[in-house]
Design a protein around this motif. Structure first.
Motif, PDB file in Angstrom:
ATOM      1  N   ALA A 269       0.829  -1.207   0.000  1.00 45.50           N
ATOM      2  CA  ALA A 269       0.000   0.000   0.000  1.00 45.50           C
ATOM      3  C   ALA A 269       0.866   1.260   0.000  1.00 45.50           C
ATOM      4  N   LEU A 270       1.944   1.244   0.786  1.00 49.42           N
ATOM      5  CA  LEU A 270       2.864   2.386   0.778  1.00 49.42           C
ATOM      6  C   LEU A 270       3.560   2.532  -0.565  1.00 49.42           C
ATOM      7  N   LEU A 271       3.946   1.412  -1.165  1.00 50.84           N
ATOM      8  CA  LEU A 271       4.580   1.452  -2.483  1.00 50.84           C
ATOM      9  C   LEU A 271       3.629   2.050  -3.510  1.00 50.84           C
ATOM     10  N   ALA A 272       2.366   1.675  -3.444  1.00 54.79           N
ATOM     11  CA  ALA A 272       1.374   2.238  -4.366  1.00 54.79           C
ATOM     12  C   ALA A 272       1.208   3.732  -4.130  1.00 54.79           C
ATOM     13  N   GLY A 273       1.187   4.147  -2.875  1.00 56.44           N
ATOM     14  CA  GLY A 273       1.064   5.567  -2.567  1.00 56.44           C
ATOM     15  C   GLY A 273       2.244   6.377  -3.068  1.00 56.44           C
TER      16      GLY A 273
ATOM     17  N   PRO B 138      -1.339   8.827  -7.459  1.00 57.24           N
ATOM     18  CA  PRO B 138      -2.751   8.553  -7.194  1.00 57.24           C
ATOM     19  C   PRO B 138      -3.356   7.482  -8.102  1.00 57.24           C
ATOM     20  N   ARG B 139      -2.909   7.407  -9.337  1.00 57.38           N
ATOM     21  CA  ARG B 139      -3.459   6.393 -10.247  1.00 57.38           C
ATOM     22  C   ARG B 139      -3.129   4.989  -9.734  1.00 57.38           C
ATOM     23  N   THR B 140      -1.905   4.809  -9.293  1.00 57.28           N
ATOM     24  CA  THR B 140      -1.496   3.518  -8.745  1.00 57.28           C
ATOM     25  C   THR B 140      -2.251   3.220  -7.457  1.00 57.28           C
ATOM     26  N   GLY B 141      -2.456   4.232  -6.643  1.00 54.70           N
ATOM     27  CA  GLY B 141      -3.223   4.053  -5.417  1.00 54.70           C
ATOM     28  C   GLY B 141      -4.644   3.604  -5.694  1.00 54.70           C
TER      29      GLY B 141
ATOM     30  N   MET C 233      -4.671  -0.047  -6.550  1.00 59.30           N
ATOM     31  CA  MET C 233      -4.507  -0.829  -5.333  1.00 59.30           C
ATOM     32  C   MET C 233      -5.774  -0.859  -4.491  1.00 59.30           C
ATOM     33  N   LEU C 234      -6.475   0.260  -4.456  1.00 63.17           N
ATOM     34  CA  LEU C 234      -7.677   0.370  -3.641  1.00 63.17           C
ATOM     35  C   LEU C 234      -8.690  -0.711  -3.988  1.00 63.17           C
ATOM     36  N   PHE C 235      -8.786  -1.044  -5.262  1.00 63.21           N
ATOM     37  CA  PHE C 235      -9.768  -2.034  -5.694  1.00 63.21           C
ATOM     38  C   PHE C 235      -9.171  -3.426  -5.883  1.00 63.21           C
ATOM     39  N   THR C 236      -7.914  -3.491  -6.267  1.00 65.05           N
ATOM     40  CA  THR C 236      -7.301  -4.778  -6.571  1.00 65.05           C
ATOM     41  C   THR C 236      -7.008  -5.592  -5.321  1.00 65.05           C
ATOM     42  N   LEU C 237      -6.329  -5.014  -4.362  1.00 59.73           N
ATOM     43  CA  LEU C 237      -5.841  -5.768  -3.212  1.00 59.73           C
ATOM     44  C   LEU C 237      -6.954  -6.390  -2.370  1.00 59.73           C
ATOM     45  N   PRO C 238      -7.965  -5.652  -1.928  1.00 56.36           N
ATOM     46  CA  PRO C 238      -8.989  -6.293  -1.089  1.00 56.36           C
ATOM     47  C   PRO C 238      -9.772  -7.382  -1.822  1.00 56.36           C
ATOM     48  N   LEU C 239     -10.068  -7.154  -3.092  1.00 52.72           N
ATOM     49  CA  LEU C 239     -10.831  -8.144  -3.853  1.00 52.72           C
ATOM     50  C   LEU C 239     -10.040  -9.434  -4.025  1.00 52.72           C
ATOM     51  N   VAL C 240      -8.782  -9.313  -4.385  1.00 50.49           N
ATOM     52  CA  VAL C 240      -7.962 -10.503  -4.606  1.00 50.49           C
ATOM     53  C   VAL C 240      -7.659 -11.193  -3.279  1.00 50.49           C
ATOM     54  N   TRP C 241      -7.496 -10.432  -2.225  1.00 55.26           N
ATOM     55  CA  TRP C 241      -7.264 -11.017  -0.908  1.00 55.26           C
ATOM     56  C   TRP C 241      -8.479 -11.856  -0.503  1.00 55.26           C
ATOM     57  N   LEU C 242      -9.678 -11.336  -0.735  1.00 54.34           N
ATOM     58  CA  LEU C 242     -10.901 -12.080  -0.441  1.00 54.34           C
ATOM     59  C   LEU C 242     -10.995 -13.344  -1.293  1.00 54.34           C
ATOM     60  N   LEU C 243     -10.737 -13.224  -2.596  1.00 53.76           N
ATOM     61  CA  LEU C 243     -10.810 -14.389  -3.477  1.00 53.76           C
ATOM     62  C   LEU C 243      -9.786 -15.454  -3.087  1.00 53.76           C
TER      63      LEU C 243
ATOM     64  N   PRO D  47       1.624   1.683 -12.887  1.00 49.88           N
ATOM     65  CA  PRO D  47       0.466   1.255 -12.082  1.00 49.88           C
ATOM     66  C   PRO D  47       0.091  -0.203 -12.296  1.00 49.88           C
ATOM     67  N   LYS D  48       0.220  -0.699 -13.518  1.00 50.22           N
ATOM     68  CA  LYS D  48      -0.152  -2.093 -13.784  1.00 50.22           C
ATOM     69  C   LYS D  48       0.844  -3.069 -13.159  1.00 50.22           C
ATOM     70  N   VAL D  49       2.089  -2.669 -13.017  1.00 52.52           N
ATOM     71  CA  VAL D  49       3.084  -3.525 -12.361  1.00 52.52           C
ATOM     72  C   VAL D  49       2.764  -3.626 -10.871  1.00 52.52           C
TER      73      VAL D  49
END
Length: 92
Positions: free
Chosen positions: A5-9, A13-16, A19-29, A66-68
């Motif tokens: 999250a810090l790396l994305a920040g 903002p685009r990378t953030g 991350m805002l949508f990618t990380l929680p969804l994939v963590w749940l899956l 951002p995609k990386v």
């Protein structure tokens, strides 16, 4: 997760937003997959290595696309979610 999250920040903002949508969804899956497959948890080594690598990248202030960063979030989120899901069995 804090390190990614810090790396994305640090990468803007685009990378953030990625991350805002990618990380929680994939963590749940990953957690659901680990729970439903009822696999044994992975070794601790990969989780510890991911912490060291993400922390080092954050400390070095790496500039990534951002995609990386989103791809890193996919890998880390699913892996750590799998660990959490595999460690907590379904109630019967």
């Amino acid at each position: 997760m804090i390190a990614i999250a810090l790396l994305a920040g640090l990468n803007g903002p685009r990378t953030g937003r990625w991350m805002l949508f990618t990380l929680p969804l994939v963590w749940l899956l990953g957690g659901l997959a680990g729970t439903l497959v009822m696999a044994t948890p992975l070794r601790v080594g990969p989780a510890a290595l991911s912490l060291v690598v993400m922390g080092a990248m954050t400390a070095a202030d790496f500039r990534l696309a951002p995609k990386v960063v989103a791809a890193l979030a996919l890998a880390l989120g699913f892996g750590h979610g799998w660990q959490n899901g595999a460690a907590s069995p379904l109630p019967v």
